[in-house]
Design a protein around this motif. Structure first.
Motif, PDB file in Angstrom:
ATOM      1  N   SER A   1      -4.327  -2.978  -3.892  1.00  0.00           N
ATOM      2  CA  SER A   1      -5.369  -3.774  -4.536  1.00  0.00           C
ATOM      3  C   SER A   1      -6.660  -3.674  -3.730  1.00  0.00           C
ATOM      4  O   SER A   1      -6.646  -3.296  -2.545  1.00  0.00           O
ATOM      5  CB  SER A   1      -4.933  -5.234  -4.612  1.00  0.00           C
ATOM      6  N   PRO A   2      -7.804  -4.009  -4.349  1.00  0.00           N
ATOM      7  CA  PRO A   2      -9.047  -4.057  -3.572  1.00  0.00           C
ATOM      8  C   PRO A   2      -8.919  -4.942  -2.331  1.00  0.00           C
ATOM      9  O   PRO A   2      -9.460  -4.612  -1.273  1.00  0.00           O
ATOM     10  CB  PRO A   2     -10.066  -4.612  -4.570  1.00  0.00           C
ATOM     11  N   ALA A   3      -8.180  -6.049  -2.453  1.00  0.00           N
ATOM     12  CA  ALA A   3      -7.986  -6.925  -1.290  1.00  0.00           C
ATOM     13  C   ALA A   3      -7.222  -6.199  -0.189  1.00  0.00           C
ATOM     14  O   ALA A   3      -7.572  -6.290   0.994  1.00  0.00           O
ATOM     15  CB  ALA A   3      -7.243  -8.192  -1.701  1.00  0.00           C
TER      16      ALA A   3
ATOM     17  N   TYR B   1     -11.982   4.724  -0.479  1.00  0.00           N
ATOM     18  CA  TYR B   1     -12.990   3.863   0.120  1.00  0.00           C
ATOM     19  C   TYR B   1     -13.929   3.195  -0.884  1.00  0.00           C
ATOM     20  O   TYR B   1     -14.752   2.388  -0.493  1.00  0.00           O
ATOM     21  CB  TYR B   1     -13.858   4.652   1.110  1.00  0.00           C
ATOM     22  N   GLN B   2     -13.822   3.544  -2.171  1.00  0.00           N
ATOM     23  CA  GLN B   2     -14.871   3.112  -3.084  1.00  0.00           C
ATOM     24  C   GLN B   2     -15.009   1.599  -3.187  1.00  0.00           C
ATOM     25  O   GLN B   2     -16.119   1.081  -3.241  1.00  0.00           O
ATOM     26  CB  GLN B   2     -14.683   3.740  -4.464  1.00  0.00           C
ATOM     27  N   GLU B   3     -13.876   0.847  -3.217  1.00  0.00           N
ATOM     28  CA  GLU B   3     -14.005  -0.607  -3.308  1.00  0.00           C
ATOM     29  C   GLU B   3     -14.688  -1.184  -2.080  1.00  0.00           C
ATOM     30  O   GLU B   3     -15.488  -2.105  -2.175  1.00  0.00           O
ATOM     31  CB  GLU B   3     -12.641  -1.285  -3.497  1.00  0.00           C
ATOM     32  N   ASN B   4     -14.371  -0.620  -0.909  1.00  0.00           N
ATOM     33  CA  ASN B   4     -14.993  -1.118   0.309  1.00  0.00           C
ATOM     34  C   ASN B   4     -16.487  -0.846   0.333  1.00  0.00           C
ATOM     35  O   ASN B   4     -17.283  -1.694   0.732  1.00  0.00           O
ATOM     36  CB  ASN B   4     -14.329  -0.486   1.533  1.00  0.00           C
ATOM     37  N   LEU B   5     -16.875   0.340  -0.100  1.00  0.00           N
ATOM     38  CA  LEU B   5     -18.296   0.661  -0.152  1.00  0.00           C
ATOM     39  C   LEU B   5     -19.019  -0.233  -1.148  1.00  0.00           C
ATOM     40  O   LEU B   5     -20.138  -0.675  -0.911  1.00  0.00           O
ATOM     41  CB  LEU B   5     -18.489   2.137  -0.521  1.00  0.00           C
ATOM     42  N   CYS B   6     -18.358  -0.517  -2.267  1.00  0.00           N
ATOM     43  CA  CYS B   6     -18.956  -1.410  -3.267  1.00  0.00           C
ATOM     44  C   CYS B   6     -19.138  -2.811  -2.693  1.00  0.00           C
ATOM     45  O   CYS B   6     -20.162  -3.466  -2.918  1.00  0.00           O
ATOM     46  CB  CYS B   6     -18.080  -1.438  -4.516  1.00  0.00           C
TER      47      CYS B   6
ATOM     48  N   PHE C   1      -9.050  -1.587   6.042  1.00  0.00           N
ATOM     49  CA  PHE C   1     -10.225  -1.152   6.785  1.00  0.00           C
ATOM     50  C   PHE C   1     -10.631  -2.173   7.844  1.00  0.00           C
ATOM     51  O   PHE C   1     -11.060  -1.806   8.930  1.00  0.00           O
ATOM     52  CB  PHE C   1     -11.390  -0.876   5.831  1.00  0.00           C
ATOM     53  N   ARG C   2     -10.473  -3.447   7.529  1.00  0.00           N
ATOM     54  CA  ARG C   2     -10.883  -4.482   8.485  1.00  0.00           C
ATOM     55  C   ARG C   2      -9.974  -4.496   9.697  1.00  0.00           C
ATOM     56  O   ARG C   2     -10.430  -4.671  10.829  1.00  0.00           O
ATOM     57  CB  ARG C   2     -10.861  -5.845   7.792  1.00  0.00           C
TER      58      ARG C   2
ATOM     59  N   THR D   1       0.855  -1.187   0.000  1.00  0.00           N
ATOM     60  CA  THR D   1       0.000   0.000   0.000  1.00  0.00           C
ATOM     61  C   THR D   1       0.886   1.230   0.000  1.00  0.00           C
ATOM     62  O   THR D   1       1.672   1.427   0.915  1.00  0.00           O
ATOM     63  CB  THR D   1      -0.928   0.050   1.236  1.00  0.00           C
ATOM     64  N   LEU D   2       0.757   2.050  -1.022  1.00  0.00           N
ATOM     65  CA  LEU D   2       1.504   3.294  -1.071  1.00  0.00           C
ATOM     66  C   LEU D   2       0.915   4.215  -2.123  1.00  0.00           C
ATOM     67  O   LEU D   2       0.194   3.780  -3.019  1.00  0.00           O
ATOM     68  CB  LEU D   2       2.987   3.057  -1.355  1.00  0.00           C
TER      69      LEU D   2
END
Length: 200
Positions: A111-113, A174-179, A119-120, A80-81
């Protein structure tokens, strides 16, 4: 039959979704951990399952990562960077197009992962929370800089630019998490338009 339940680190919640056969052992361990932590969470993932999915002996996993938390820290630090050296293509006088271009050439490498992991695990791991905060700050800075280039006359209204940049950075991060949570994809172009109208 032994009534003693298996040690949590030895439990196997089921067959892995895929096996990482390519790459060096350390990379395969991180690939496996990324998939498993994103899917079931850090706490629910035994090191034995990471080793199994990575197709490495458990002892080799501990050679690279003496503790399970070291695997999580390595993932967060290495995967993550916000990339440096990515120029902002500002459109003078057009904040919406400038932000849309920034979203398409997003300098965030996660990545989305990895975003799900951030966030988790931020609630329970200080190093993850700190990394998430730094990523957010870097994206706000990049978004604010893009807006300053697009709207040079608005530099004096620093507070409004800061709020606009923070809002746009939040969408990008945050968009992937919201999706994942809602099934709805956020359109960054629509958000860019909304933010531009608020700055007009």
């Amino acid at each position: 039959m032994d009534p003693t339940p298996p040690h949590p680190d030895e439990a196997s919640p089921g067959p892995p979704a895929k096996e990482f056969a390519g790459g060096d052992s350390r990379t395969r361990i991180l690939d496996a951990a990324e998939e498993l932590f994103a899917g079931g969470g850090y706490a629910a993932t035994p090191t034995s399952l990471i080793a199994k999915l990575a197709k490495v002996p458990k002892g080799l996993l501990f050679h690279y990562f003496p503790r399970k938390i070291d695997v999580l820290v390595a993932l967060v630090d290495e995967r993550t960077l916000v990339e440096e050296g990515r120029e902002v293509e500002a459109v003078p006088g057009d904040a919406a197009r400038t932000l849309s271009r920034l979203a398409r050439r997003l300098p965030l490498r996660a990545s989305p992962a990895m975003r799900r992991i951030l966030f988790r695990e931020a609630d329970t791991h200080g190093s993850v929370r700190e990394r998430l905060g730094r990523l957010n700050g870097e994206l706000i800075g990049r978004s604010r800089f893009a807006l300053e280039l697009a709207l040079p006359g608005a530099r004096g209204d620093r507070a409004r630019l800061e709020v606009a940049a923070a809002t746009f950075a939040a969408v990008l991060l945050y968009q992937e998490n919201l999706c994942q949570l809602t099934g709805h994809q956020i359109d960054p172009d629509a958000v860019a338009d909304l933010i531009a109208h608020s700055l007009a």
